[in-house]
Each structure stands twice: as C-alpha cells, then as structure tokens.
Write a protein that holds these residues in place. Structure first.
Motif, mmCIF file in Angstrom:
data_model
loop_
_atom_site.group_PDB
_atom_site.id
_atom_site.type_symbol
_atom_site.label_atom_id
_atom_site.label_comp_id
_atom_site.label_asym_id
_atom_site.label_seq_id
_atom_site.Cartn_x
_atom_site.Cartn_y
_atom_site.Cartn_z
ATOM 1 N N PRO A 15 36.312 41.577 26.995
ATOM 2 C CA PRO A 15 37.079 41.321 28.215
ATOM 3 C C PRO A 15 37.014 39.841 28.599
ATOM 4 C CG PRO A 15 35.639 43.209 28.487
ATOM 5 C CD PRO A 15 35.257 42.559 27.198
ATOM 6 N N THR A 16 38.082 39.376 29.214
ATOM 7 C CA THR A 16 38.131 37.993 29.690
ATOM 8 C C THR A 16 37.359 37.884 30.998
ATOM 9 O OG1 THR A 16 40.118 38.353 31.008
ATOM 10 C CG2 THR A 16 40.437 37.703 28.687
ATOM 11 N N ALA A 17 37.122 36.648 31.438
ATOM 12 C CA ALA A 17 36.452 36.430 32.724
ATOM 13 C C ALA A 17 37.254 37.075 33.852
ATOM 14 C CB ALA A 17 36.266 34.938 32.974
ATOM 15 N N TYR A 18 38.577 36.966 33.783
ATOM 16 C CA TYR A 18 39.456 37.598 34.781
ATOM 17 C C TYR A 18 39.258 39.114 34.782
ATOM 18 C CZ TYR A 18 43.753 40.022 36.122
ATOM 19 O OH TYR A 18 44.651 40.911 36.641
ATOM 20 N N GLU A 19 39.205 39.738 33.612
ATOM 21 C CA GLU A 19 39.052 41.185 33.519
ATOM 22 C C GLU A 19 37.694 41.636 34.041
ATOM 23 O OE1 GLU A 19 42.095 41.722 29.764
ATOM 24 O OE2 GLU A 19 39.935 41.608 29.381
ATOM 25 N N PHE A 20 36.634 40.868 33.753
ATOM 26 C CA PHE A 20 35.309 41.190 34.287
ATOM 27 C C PHE A 20 35.317 41.099 35.811
ATOM 28 C CE2 PHE A 20 33.211 40.245 30.091
ATOM 29 C CZ PHE A 20 32.568 41.455 29.968
ATOM 30 N N LYS A 21 35.915 40.033 36.352
ATOM 31 C CA LYS A 21 35.959 39.850 37.804
ATOM 32 C C LYS A 21 36.754 40.972 38.462
ATOM 33 C CE LYS A 21 37.098 36.520 41.399
ATOM 34 N NZ LYS A 21 37.565 35.165 41.686
ATOM 35 N N LEU A 22 37.891 41.318 37.880
ATOM 36 C CA LEU A 22 38.715 42.399 38.419
ATOM 37 C C LEU A 22 37.941 43.717 38.391
ATOM 38 C CD1 LEU A 22 41.440 43.387 39.523
ATOM 39 C CD2 LEU A 22 42.210 43.617 37.128
ATOM 40 N N ALA A 23 37.297 44.029 37.290
ATOM 41 C CA ALA A 23 36.536 45.275 37.169
ATOM 42 C C ALA A 23 35.406 45.332 38.189
ATOM 43 C CB ALA A 23 35.990 45.426 35.754
ATOM 44 N N HIS A 24 34.673 44.239 38.328
ATOM 45 C CA HIS A 24 33.564 44.199 39.281
ATOM 46 C C HIS A 24 34.082 44.399 40.707
ATOM 47 C CE1 HIS A 24 29.896 43.001 41.307
ATOM 48 N NE2 HIS A 24 30.617 42.143 42.007
ATOM 49 N N THR A 25 35.176 43.730 41.033
ATOM 50 C CA THR A 25 35.738 43.842 42.375
ATOM 51 C C THR A 25 36.259 45.246 42.631
ATOM 52 O OG1 THR A 25 36.326 41.500 42.275
ATOM 53 C CG2 THR A 25 37.351 42.800 44.014
ATOM 54 N N GLY A 43 41.776 45.727 49.537
ATOM 55 C CA GLY A 43 40.470 45.202 49.147
ATOM 56 C C GLY A 43 40.564 44.007 48.220
ATOM 57 N N LEU A 44 41.457 44.074 47.241
ATOM 58 C CA LEU A 44 41.635 42.948 46.320
ATOM 59 C C LEU A 44 42.131 41.718 47.065
ATOM 60 C CD1 LEU A 44 43.238 44.778 43.276
ATOM 61 C CD2 LEU A 44 41.003 43.630 43.298
ATOM 62 N N ASN A 45 43.132 41.913 47.911
ATOM 63 C CA ASN A 45 43.693 40.787 48.641
ATOM 64 C C ASN A 45 42.695 40.204 49.635
ATOM 65 O OD1 ASN A 45 46.146 40.793 47.253
ATOM 66 N ND2 ASN A 45 47.030 42.302 48.647
ATOM 67 N N ALA A 46 41.906 41.049 50.292
ATOM 68 C CA ALA A 46 40.899 40.571 51.241
ATOM 69 C C ALA A 46 39.824 39.743 50.540
ATOM 70 C CB ALA A 46 40.260 41.745 51.976
ATOM 71 N N ARG A 47 39.554 40.079 49.283
ATOM 72 C CA ARG A 47 38.538 39.350 48.510
ATOM 73 C C ARG A 47 39.147 38.193 47.713
ATOM 74 N NH1 ARG A 47 37.296 44.279 49.598
ATOM 75 N NH2 ARG A 47 35.150 44.969 49.832
ATOM 76 N N GLN A 48 40.414 37.965 47.904
ATOM 77 C CA GLN A 48 41.159 36.886 47.251
ATOM 78 C C GLN A 48 41.051 36.930 45.726
ATOM 79 O OE1 GLN A 48 40.350 33.131 49.131
ATOM 80 N NE2 GLN A 48 41.045 33.859 51.113
ATOM 81 N N VAL A 49 41.055 38.146 45.208
ATOM 82 C CA VAL A 49 41.156 38.349 43.765
ATOM 83 C C VAL A 49 42.629 38.633 43.523
ATOM 84 C CG1 VAL A 49 40.448 39.768 41.808
ATOM 85 C CG2 VAL A 49 38.806 39.225 43.622
ATOM 86 N N HIS A 50 43.351 37.597 43.150
ATOM 87 C CA HIS A 50 44.803 37.671 43.082
ATOM 88 C C HIS A 50 45.308 38.267 41.774
ATOM 89 C CE1 HIS A 50 44.993 35.535 46.808
ATOM 90 N NE2 HIS A 50 44.289 34.536 46.314
ATOM 91 N N ALA A 51 46.570 38.647 41.817
ATOM 92 C CA ALA A 51 47.262 39.146 40.633
ATOM 93 C C ALA A 51 47.349 38.027 39.595
ATOM 94 C CB ALA A 51 48.657 39.633 41.032
ATOM 95 N N PRO A 52 47.643 38.349 38.347
ATOM 96 C CA PRO A 52 47.687 37.333 37.294
ATOM 97 C C PRO A 52 48.637 36.163 37.585
ATOM 98 C CG PRO A 52 47.761 39.506 36.326
ATOM 99 C CD PRO A 52 47.873 39.688 37.812
#
Length: 71
Positions: A15-25, A43-52
């Motif tokens: 998994p990429t760093a993005y995929e790890f971060k998304l999974a953890h979040t 939850g994703l938007n509140a944590r500023q984990v944005h779409a690709p």
C-alpha cells in the motif's frame, strides 16, 4: 484438504502512504464516529484526509475511490 490462505494474497503491491493514511483514518472513524456513509464522509473531511484530487470527499468520490482500490 485444508484451504491455504497466503497472507496478503490479494495484494499486487505494498500500500502507498496515502492508502495507509486512508485505512488508518477509516478505522478511527468506524471506531469513534460511525459506519454510515455520511459519517465516513464527515469524518474524513473533518480530519482533512482529502480525496485523491485534493478536494473534500463526497459520497460519490468515496464510492469511486473504494471501487478503484478494490475495497
């Protein structure tokens, strides 16, 4: 015959760093916020984990990304 399960047998690469971060979040959201799609998007938007594309998530962009990732 006993079925054999190879760990990560469905992975084609690490998994990429993005995929790890998304999974953890997502794990954090499922644990503390909820399982409904609206909860996940919020939850994703509140944590500023944005779409690709760098934009906030929408229900459609989340569905599209999960499809792309094979989830």
């Amino acid at each position: 015959m006993t079925p054999y399960l190879e760990i990560h047998q469905s992975r084609h690469r690490e998994p990429t760093a993005y995929e790890f971060k998304l999974a953890h979040t997502l794990e954090e959201i499922f644990t503390h916020v909820g399982h409904e799609l609206a909860d996940v998007i919020e939850g994703l938007n509140a944590r500023q984990v944005h779409a690709p594309d760098g934009k906030p998530w929408t229900e459609q962009s989340f569905r599209d990304e999960m499809h792309r990732l094979g989830a």
